[in-house]
Design a protein around this motif. Structure first.
Motif, PDB file in Angstrom:
ATOM      1  N   MET A   1      25.436 -30.973   4.307  1.00  0.00           N
ATOM      2  CA  MET A   1      26.758 -30.402   4.048  1.00  0.00           C
ATOM      3  C   MET A   1      27.544 -30.379   5.351  1.00  0.00           C
ATOM      4  SD  MET A   1      27.731 -26.633   2.551  1.00  0.00           S
ATOM      5  CE  MET A   1      26.625 -26.856   1.146  1.00  0.00           C
ATOM      6  N   ALA A   2      28.681 -31.045   5.375  1.00  0.00           N
ATOM      7  CA  ALA A   2      29.504 -31.106   6.583  1.00  0.00           C
ATOM      8  C   ALA A   2      30.179 -29.772   6.829  1.00  0.00           C
ATOM      9  CB  ALA A   2      30.545 -32.213   6.443  1.00  0.00           C
ATOM     10  N   ALA A   3      30.611 -29.571   8.083  1.00  0.00           N
ATOM     11  CA  ALA A   3      31.228 -28.305   8.453  1.00  0.00           C
ATOM     12  C   ALA A   3      32.474 -28.023   7.636  1.00  0.00           C
ATOM     13  CB  ALA A   3      31.555 -28.307   9.947  1.00  0.00           C
ATOM     14  N   ASP A   4      33.220 -29.087   7.291  1.00  0.00           N
ATOM     15  CA  ASP A   4      34.463 -28.861   6.546  1.00  0.00           C
ATOM     16  C   ASP A   4      34.210 -28.697   5.057  1.00  0.00           C
ATOM     17  OD1 ASP A   4      33.808 -31.439   5.899  1.00  0.00           O
ATOM     18  OD2 ASP A   4      35.752 -32.322   6.417  1.00  0.00           O
ATOM     19  N   ASP A   5      32.921 -28.669   4.669  1.00  0.00           N
ATOM     20  CA  ASP A   5      32.568 -28.419   3.272  1.00  0.00           C
ATOM     21  C   ASP A   5      32.142 -26.974   3.049  1.00  0.00           C
ATOM     22  OD1 ASP A   5      33.010 -31.060   2.749  1.00  0.00           O
ATOM     23  OD2 ASP A   5      30.906 -31.618   2.605  1.00  0.00           O
ATOM     24  N   LYS A   6      32.470 -26.077   3.968  1.00  0.00           N
ATOM     25  CA  LYS A   6      31.953 -24.713   3.880  1.00  0.00           C
ATOM     26  C   LYS A   6      33.069 -23.682   3.725  1.00  0.00           C
ATOM     27  CE  LYS A   6      27.960 -23.912   5.833  1.00  0.00           C
ATOM     28  NZ  LYS A   6      26.846 -23.745   6.807  1.00  0.00           N
ATOM     29  N   THR A   7      34.140 -24.084   3.061  1.00  0.00           N
ATOM     30  CA  THR A   7      35.199 -23.151   2.680  1.00  0.00           C
ATOM     31  C   THR A   7      35.071 -22.860   1.192  1.00  0.00           C
ATOM     32  OG1 THR A   7      36.747 -23.931   4.366  1.00  0.00           O
ATOM     33  CG2 THR A   7      37.684 -22.779   2.479  1.00  0.00           C
TER      34      THR A   7
ATOM     35  N   PHE B   1      23.531 -18.844  -4.328  1.00  0.00           N
ATOM     36  CA  PHE B   1      23.869 -20.190  -4.809  1.00  0.00           C
ATOM     37  C   PHE B   1      24.282 -21.093  -3.645  1.00  0.00           C
ATOM     38  CE2 PHE B   1      27.402 -22.969  -6.411  1.00  0.00           C
ATOM     39  CZ  PHE B   1      26.626 -23.850  -7.144  1.00  0.00           C
ATOM     40  N   TYR B   2      25.164 -20.597  -2.790  1.00  0.00           N
ATOM     41  CA  TYR B   2      25.658 -21.431  -1.691  1.00  0.00           C
ATOM     42  C   TYR B   2      24.554 -21.780  -0.708  1.00  0.00           C
ATOM     43  CZ  TYR B   2      30.318 -20.366  -3.454  1.00  0.00           C
ATOM     44  OH  TYR B   2      31.429 -20.248  -4.256  1.00  0.00           O
ATOM     45  N   THR B   3      23.658 -20.863  -0.443  1.00  0.00           N
ATOM     46  CA  THR B   3      22.591 -21.166   0.513  1.00  0.00           C
ATOM     47  C   THR B   3      21.536 -22.098  -0.074  1.00  0.00           C
ATOM     48  OG1 THR B   3      21.451 -19.104  -0.104  1.00  0.00           O
ATOM     49  CG2 THR B   3      22.893 -19.039   1.821  1.00  0.00           C
ATOM     50  N   ARG B   4      21.504 -22.241  -1.395  1.00  0.00           N
ATOM     51  CA  ARG B   4      20.563 -23.176  -2.029  1.00  0.00           C
ATOM     52  C   ARG B   4      21.123 -24.585  -2.156  1.00  0.00           C
ATOM     53  NH1 ARG B   4      19.960 -22.280  -7.050  1.00  0.00           N
ATOM     54  NH2 ARG B   4      21.092 -20.334  -7.448  1.00  0.00           N
ATOM     55  N   LEU B   5      22.404 -24.778  -1.843  1.00  0.00           N
ATOM     56  CA  LEU B   5      22.988 -26.107  -1.992  1.00  0.00           C
ATOM     57  C   LEU B   5      22.378 -27.072  -0.992  1.00  0.00           C
ATOM     58  CD1 LEU B   5      26.756 -25.174  -2.449  1.00  0.00           C
ATOM     59  CD2 LEU B   5      25.162 -25.963  -4.209  1.00  0.00           C
ATOM     60  N   PRO B   6      22.233 -28.322  -1.359  1.00  0.00           N
ATOM     61  CA  PRO B   6      21.654 -29.303  -0.458  1.00  0.00           C
ATOM     62  C   PRO B   6      22.406 -29.346   0.886  1.00  0.00           C
ATOM     63  CG  PRO B   6      21.867 -30.226  -2.656  1.00  0.00           C
ATOM     64  CD  PRO B   6      22.575 -28.900  -2.679  1.00  0.00           C
ATOM     65  N   GLY B   7      21.648 -29.247   1.977  1.00  0.00           N
ATOM     66  CA  GLY B   7      22.241 -29.365   3.299  1.00  0.00           C
ATOM     67  C   GLY B   7      22.874 -28.100   3.830  1.00  0.00           C
TER      68      GLY B   7
END
Length: 224
Positions: A1-7, A212-218
């Motif tokens: 998961m890229a940094a800009d994918d964490k909003t 949920f968010y912490t279980r997402l790939p990457g």
């Protein structure tokens, strides 16, 4: 998961009041940030104009552009969940994941007719407390009554968590339909939770989406 994918883009229900996502904004996992706008077309002061799901999705896409966000996790409740689904259908490349709580696929016509009848007899002050006019409120309900995602949900390919409180009986069957229609969606019926449980049980809602968010790939990978 890229940094800009964490909003995380939080979308409220109709007439949710001031800061309905305050608890969740302050409880996101490390590295995640939140953005909680009003839904375009539903605020007389900030976004005047006739509400439509397509128009709201387009305006939210533009909002992501303004903030330099390529892809966002979208968490919506009730009408916000329906708007999140529309956003994922219209702009799939901008969505990293979905959380849909108390949302709908095809609202029951009789229920929507009853809601509109109730709103018509309410004083204008009820709408004013929601930041809109009664005409805007009725207009939004007419748009919701025409909503139909059936036959389209299979195109949503992002990780999706479908939620519904066990006390939110009107939306349990739609939640099951959403989860069945979206490939690999996860369904959770939350015991002793009602409809706006992000406000009624904020700690539980915050923990549920954080898990949920912490279980997402990457999500926990270096540089993620």
């Amino acid at each position: 998961m890229a940094a800009d994918d964490k909003t995380v883009l939080f979308l409220p229900g109709l007439g949710a009041g001031v800061d309905p996502w305050a608890a969740q904004l302050g409880a996101l996992p490390a590295g995640f940030t939140g953005l909680a706008p009003e839904i375009p077309g539903l605020s007389e002061a900030a976004t005047p104009g006739r509400f439509t799901f397509a128009g709201a999705a387009l305006a939210l896409r533009d909002l992501l552009d303004e903030h330099g966000i390529e892809r966002a996790h979208v968490c919506g409740l009730s009408l916000g969940g329906m708007t999140a689904t529309q956003l994922a259908l219209d702009f799939p490349e901008r969505i990293a994941s979905l959380v849909l709580s108390g949302s709908q696929v095809r609202p029951h016509p009789a229920l929507m007719a009853i809601l509109r009848t109730v709103v018509r007899v309410l004083p204008e002050s009820h709408a004013e407390r929601m930041g809109m006019t009664k005409a805007m409120w009725l207009g939004a309900l007419r748009v919701v009554a025409d909503l139909n995602f059936r036959g389209r949900l299979g195109s949503i390919q992002v990780p999706t968590l479908v939620l519904c409180g066990s006390l939110d009986v009107v939306n349990i069957l739609p939640a099951r339909e959403l989860a069945a229609g979206i490939p690999n969606a996860e369904l959770r019926i939350v015991p002793r939770a009602g409809h706006p449980w992000n406000v009624e049980r904020p700690e539980l809602f915050s923990q549920t989406i954080a898990d949920f968010y912490t279980r997402l790939p990457g999500s926990n990978s270096p540089g993620a």
